[in-house]
Motif scaffolding. Structure first.
Motif, PDB file in Angstrom:
ATOM      1  N   ALA A   1       9.706  16.156   1.997  1.00 15.58           N
ATOM      2  CA  ALA A   1       9.165  14.844   2.353  1.00 15.58           C
ATOM      3  C   ALA A   1      10.266  13.889   2.800  1.00 15.58           C
ATOM      4  CB  ALA A   1       8.408  14.252   1.164  1.00 15.58           C
ATOM      5  N   ALA A   2      11.452  14.013   2.180  1.00 11.69           N
ATOM      6  CA  ALA A   2      12.556  13.134   2.562  1.00 11.69           C
ATOM      7  C   ALA A   2      13.192  13.545   3.874  1.00 11.69           C
ATOM      8  CB  ALA A   2      13.616  13.121   1.455  1.00 11.69           C
ATOM      9  N   SER A   3      13.042  14.810   4.256  1.00 16.51           N
ATOM     10  CA  SER A   3      13.709  15.325   5.458  1.00 16.51           C
ATOM     11  C   SER A   3      12.888  15.125   6.720  1.00 16.51           C
ATOM     12  CB  SER A   3      14.023  16.820   5.277  1.00 16.51           C
ATOM     13  OG  SER A   3      14.816  17.035   4.132  1.00 16.51           O
ATOM     14  N   VAL A   4      11.561  15.168   6.604  1.00 16.53           N
ATOM     15  CA  VAL A   4      10.709  15.063   7.790  1.00 16.53           C
ATOM     16  C   VAL A   4      10.694  13.613   8.277  1.00 16.53           C
ATOM     17  CG1 VAL A   4       8.368  15.329   8.684  1.00 16.53           C
ATOM     18  CG2 VAL A   4       9.281  16.980   7.033  1.00 16.53           C
ATOM     19  N   PRO A   5      10.981  13.347   9.543  1.00 18.85           N
ATOM     20  CA  PRO A   5      10.965  11.967  10.055  1.00 18.85           C
ATOM     21  C   PRO A   5       9.576  11.345   9.937  1.00 18.85           C
ATOM     22  CG  PRO A   5      12.037  13.474  11.604  1.00 18.85           C
ATOM     23  CD  PRO A   5      11.383  14.326  10.571  1.00 18.85           C
ATOM     24  N   SER A   6       9.547  10.063   9.624  1.00 18.98           N
ATOM     25  CA  SER A   6       8.267   9.382   9.434  1.00 18.98           C
ATOM     26  C   SER A   6       7.459   9.315  10.733  1.00 18.98           C
ATOM     27  CB  SER A   6       8.504   7.973   8.892  1.00 18.98           C
ATOM     28  OG  SER A   6       9.297   7.211   9.786  1.00 18.98           O
ATOM     29  N   PHE A   7       8.155   9.231  11.885  1.00 17.02           N
ATOM     30  CA  PHE A   7       7.407   9.132  13.141  1.00 17.02           C
ATOM     31  C   PHE A   7       6.671  10.440  13.434  1.00 17.02           C
ATOM     32  CE2 PHE A   7      11.455  10.861  14.615  1.00 17.02           C
ATOM     33  CZ  PHE A   7      11.063  11.815  15.541  1.00 17.02           C
TER      34      PHE A   7
ATOM     35  N   PHE B   1       0.831  -1.209   0.000  1.00 20.57           N
ATOM     36  CA  PHE B   1       0.000   0.000   0.000  1.00 20.57           C
ATOM     37  C   PHE B   1       0.866   1.259   0.000  1.00 20.57           C
ATOM     38  CE2 PHE B   1      -3.706  -2.326   2.294  1.00 20.57           C
ATOM     39  CZ  PHE B   1      -3.967  -3.019   1.137  1.00 20.57           C
ATOM     40  N   SER B   2       1.943   1.241   0.779  1.00 16.62           N
ATOM     41  CA  SER B   2       2.822   2.413   0.838  1.00 16.62           C
ATOM     42  C   SER B   2       3.474   2.664  -0.513  1.00 16.62           C
ATOM     43  CB  SER B   2       3.905   2.207   1.902  1.00 16.62           C
ATOM     44  OG  SER B   2       3.334   1.984   3.170  1.00 16.62           O
ATOM     45  N   LEU B   3       3.913   1.592  -1.165  1.00 13.72           N
ATOM     46  CA  LEU B   3       4.518   1.749  -2.492  1.00 13.72           C
ATOM     47  C   LEU B   3       3.497   2.276  -3.494  1.00 13.72           C
ATOM     48  CD1 LEU B   3       7.032   1.336  -4.232  1.00 13.72           C
ATOM     49  CD2 LEU B   3       6.231  -0.990  -4.709  1.00 13.72           C
ATOM     50  N   THR B   4       2.251   1.815  -3.390  1.00 16.01           N
ATOM     51  CA  THR B   4       1.196   2.302  -4.284  1.00 16.01           C
ATOM     52  C   THR B   4       0.960   3.796  -4.091  1.00 16.01           C
ATOM     53  OG1 THR B   4       0.116   0.128  -4.245  1.00 16.01           O
ATOM     54  CG2 THR B   4      -1.209   2.006  -4.972  1.00 16.01           C
TER      55      THR B   4
ATOM     56  N   LEU C   1      13.175  -1.711   0.866  1.00 11.82           N
ATOM     57  CA  LEU C   1      13.381  -0.893   2.066  1.00 11.82           C
ATOM     58  C   LEU C   1      12.114  -0.812   2.904  1.00 11.82           C
ATOM     59  CD1 LEU C   1      15.485   2.054   0.559  1.00 11.82           C
ATOM     60  CD2 LEU C   1      16.289   0.297   2.146  1.00 11.82           C
ATOM     61  N   LEU C   2      10.953  -0.767   2.247  1.00 12.06           N
ATOM     62  CA  LEU C   2       9.694  -0.710   2.987  1.00 12.06           C
ATOM     63  C   LEU C   2       9.474  -1.988   3.786  1.00 12.06           C
ATOM     64  CD1 LEU C   2       7.355   0.958   0.345  1.00 12.06           C
ATOM     65  CD2 LEU C   2       7.941   1.882   2.584  1.00 12.06           C
TER      66      LEU C   2
ATOM     67  N   ILE D   1      -4.391   1.976   6.097  1.00 12.19           N
ATOM     68  CA  ILE D   1      -4.450   3.093   5.152  1.00 12.19           C
ATOM     69  C   ILE D   1      -3.622   4.276   5.649  1.00 12.19           C
ATOM     70  CG2 ILE D   1      -5.953   4.787   4.059  1.00 12.19           C
ATOM     71  CD1 ILE D   1      -8.149   2.706   4.012  1.00 12.19           C
ATOM     72  N   LEU D   2      -3.821   4.685   6.882  1.00 15.76           N
ATOM     73  CA  LEU D   2      -3.117   5.860   7.398  1.00 15.76           C
ATOM     74  C   LEU D   2      -1.606   5.645   7.475  1.00 15.76           C
ATOM     75  CD1 LEU D   2      -3.573   8.724   8.349  1.00 15.76           C
ATOM     76  CD2 LEU D   2      -3.873   7.874  10.686  1.00 15.76           C
ATOM     77  N   PRO D   3      -1.117   4.548   8.063  1.00 12.99           N
ATOM     78  CA  PRO D   3       0.343   4.347   8.046  1.00 12.99           C
ATOM     79  C   PRO D   3       0.907   4.196   6.638  1.00 12.99           C
ATOM     80  CG  PRO D   3      -0.783   2.420   8.934  1.00 12.99           C
ATOM     81  CD  PRO D   3      -1.788   3.513   8.872  1.00 12.99           C
ATOM     82  N   SER D   4       0.094   3.658   5.710  1.00 11.16           N
ATOM     83  CA  SER D   4       0.565   3.544   4.327  1.00 11.16           C
ATOM     84  C   SER D   4       0.731   4.914   3.691  1.00 11.16           C
ATOM     85  CB  SER D   4      -0.420   2.707   3.503  1.00 11.16           C
ATOM     86  OG  SER D   4      -0.524   1.391   4.009  1.00 11.16           O
ATOM     87  N   ILE D   5      -0.184   5.824   3.992  1.00 13.73           N
ATOM     88  CA  ILE D   5      -0.053   7.188   3.475  1.00 13.73           C
ATOM     89  C   ILE D   5       1.216   7.848   4.021  1.00 13.73           C
ATOM     90  CG2 ILE D   5      -1.099   9.486   3.480  1.00 13.73           C
ATOM     91  CD1 ILE D   5      -3.825   8.139   3.514  1.00 13.73           C
ATOM     92  N   VAL D   6       1.483   7.637   5.306  1.00 18.26           N
ATOM     93  CA  VAL D   6       2.682   8.210   5.919  1.00 18.26           C
ATOM     94  C   VAL D   6       3.937   7.693   5.232  1.00 18.26           C
ATOM     95  CG1 VAL D   6       4.054   8.330   8.038  1.00 18.26           C
ATOM     96  CG2 VAL D   6       1.561   8.573   8.143  1.00 18.26           C
ATOM     97  N   LEU D   7       4.052   6.383   5.105  1.00 17.85           N
ATOM     98  CA  LEU D   7       5.229   5.808   4.452  1.00 17.85           C
ATOM     99  C   LEU D   7       5.278   6.168   2.979  1.00 17.85           C
ATOM    100  CD1 LEU D   7       5.574   2.234   6.005  1.00 17.85           C
ATOM    101  CD2 LEU D   7       7.145   4.149   6.228  1.00 17.85           C
ATOM    102  N   GLY D   8       4.114   6.254   2.329  1.00 15.54           N
ATOM    103  CA  GLY D   8       4.080   6.619   0.916  1.00 15.54           C
ATOM    104  C   GLY D   8       4.620   8.018   0.683  1.00 15.54           C
ATOM    105  N   ILE D   9       4.253   8.957   1.557  1.00 20.00           N
ATOM    106  CA  ILE D   9       4.742  10.333   1.421  1.00 20.00           C
ATOM    107  C   ILE D   9       6.256  10.384   1.614  1.00 20.00           C
ATOM    108  CG2 ILE D   9       4.702  12.609   2.497  1.00 20.00           C
ATOM    109  CD1 ILE D   9       1.744  12.171   3.070  1.00 20.00           C
ATOM    110  N   VAL D  10       6.743   9.690   2.630  1.00 17.99           N
ATOM    111  CA  VAL D  10       8.179   9.720   2.925  1.00 17.99           C
ATOM    112  C   VAL D  10       8.987   9.108   1.789  1.00 17.99           C
ATOM    113  CG1 VAL D  10       9.969   8.863   4.477  1.00 17.99           C
ATOM    114  CG2 VAL D  10       7.809   9.712   5.413  1.00 17.99           C
ATOM    115  N   ASN D  11       8.518   7.990   1.236  1.00 23.64           N
ATOM    116  CA  ASN D  11       9.282   7.272   0.208  1.00 23.64           C
ATOM    117  C   ASN D  11       9.003   7.762  -1.205  1.00 23.64           C
ATOM    118  OD1 ASN D  11      10.744   4.763   1.559  1.00 23.64           O
ATOM    119  ND2 ASN D  11       8.776   5.006   2.579  1.00 23.64           N
TER     120      ASN D  11
END
Length: 313
Positions: free
Chosen positions: A139-145, A104-107, A249-250, A182-192
């Protein structure tokens, strides 16, 4: 092609054997008795001796290594100290949330990065291009947590659009479990998405400057066809490469997000295993993740054949 596959499989076996060796050595390099470390400070000498015999730590080091490697190649990664279950069973039970979270994050990352990267390359030097680069860097600079906590507060707690954490109640159906991702996937999707966006833009810039692109335009071919059919197709190999690396990596690096959203995946399992000193689980996870890496790299290389018939192995 068969010779190439043979060489790749041999290379995969070598990499996995190296990972097995590293996983084996890590436990033996820990200060003190590994059995006593696994059991904790409250364990008695008799308990440590019993566990040492059960794990085969009383045998010569070479025999221990050969037994460990042979068992791992047969799918036996040992038994968890904390759960008292086979490590393979524990990892299999935790694999579903991690795999679907990664997919989901990759999508989401592709939905964000691919069109923006293509448009930024097409409008090189424009305000849209500069904005896309700046957003990618942000997006790459902001920590995912931090992103996860902000999304939890506003999208889950205040607006109630998504579940705040967890993986559904016990016995929840498949759709309910996926809804929690869905929500954690959006977070990881934005970061990656940042890395995919930058690679897409750079690859498209290289292709859009080629002579055959100018020739296609001079013949009156529409811009959409030039960009999507000719340029994107020929720029696909670097993009596929970074997509494969991002997915790997995901799968292995969703530890922080799984902890923030309390998802019972492999990342959360590894953190708990480190805190509990459950070394068989740590070893097994390391081996599984390394195997996934080499398999994903092989699949990525084989996908080149689908997008470019000129590729020969």
């Amino acid at each position: 092609m068969p010779y190439y596959l043979f060489r790749r499989f041999v290379g995969m076996l070598v990499v996995i054997l190296m990972v097995l060796t590293i996983a084996f050595v890590i436990v033996r390099l820990a200060p003190g008795d590994p059995a006593a470390l696994m059991l904790g400070p409250e364990a008695t000498v008799e308990d440590a001796a019993e566990l040492r015999v059960r794990l085969g730590l009383d045998r010569p080091i070479l025999i221990q290594y050969l037994s460990f490697a042979a068992a791992a190649f047969q799918g036996d990664l040992g038994t968890s100290i904390f759960f008292n279950q086979p490590v393979t069973s524990i990892l299999a039970a935790r694999a579903e949330p991690t795999i679907f979270l990664s997919l989901f994050s990759l999508t989401f990352a592709l939905l964000i990065a691919t069109p923006i990267g293509i448009y930024a390359a097409y409008r090189r030097g424009s305000f849209a291009d500069q904005s896309a680069i700046s957003i990618a860097m942000l997006a790459a600079s902001v920590p995912s947590f931090w992103t996860g906590l902000m999304f939890q507060r506003y999208l889950a707690t205040e607006l109630g659009w998504f579940p705040a954490a967890g993986y559904g109640e016990p016995g929840a159906d498949f759709l309910e479990r996926m809804r929690h991702l869905i929500l954690p996937s959006i977070v990881l999707g934005i970061v990656n998405s940042a890395l995919i966006l930058r690679f897409t833009r750079a690859s498209m810039l290289d292709i859009l400057g080629e002579d055959y692109i100018r020739t296609a335009r001079s013949k009156g071919m529409g811009e959409r066809r030039v960009v999507l059919r000719h340029a994107l197709k020929n720029a696909a190999i670097p993009i596929i490469t970074v997509i494969g690396l991002t997915f790997a990596l995901l799968v292995s690096g969703a530890v922080v997000t799984e902890r923030v959203f309390n998802i019972p995946g492999m990342g959360n399992l590894v953190v708990s295993a480190v805190l509990r000193r459950d070394y068989p689980v740590i070893q097994g996870t390391l081996i599984v993740v390394a195997t996934l890496y080499v398999v994903i790299n092989l699949i990525t290389d084989l996908l080149y054949l689908l997008v470019d018939k000129r590729v020969k192995y």
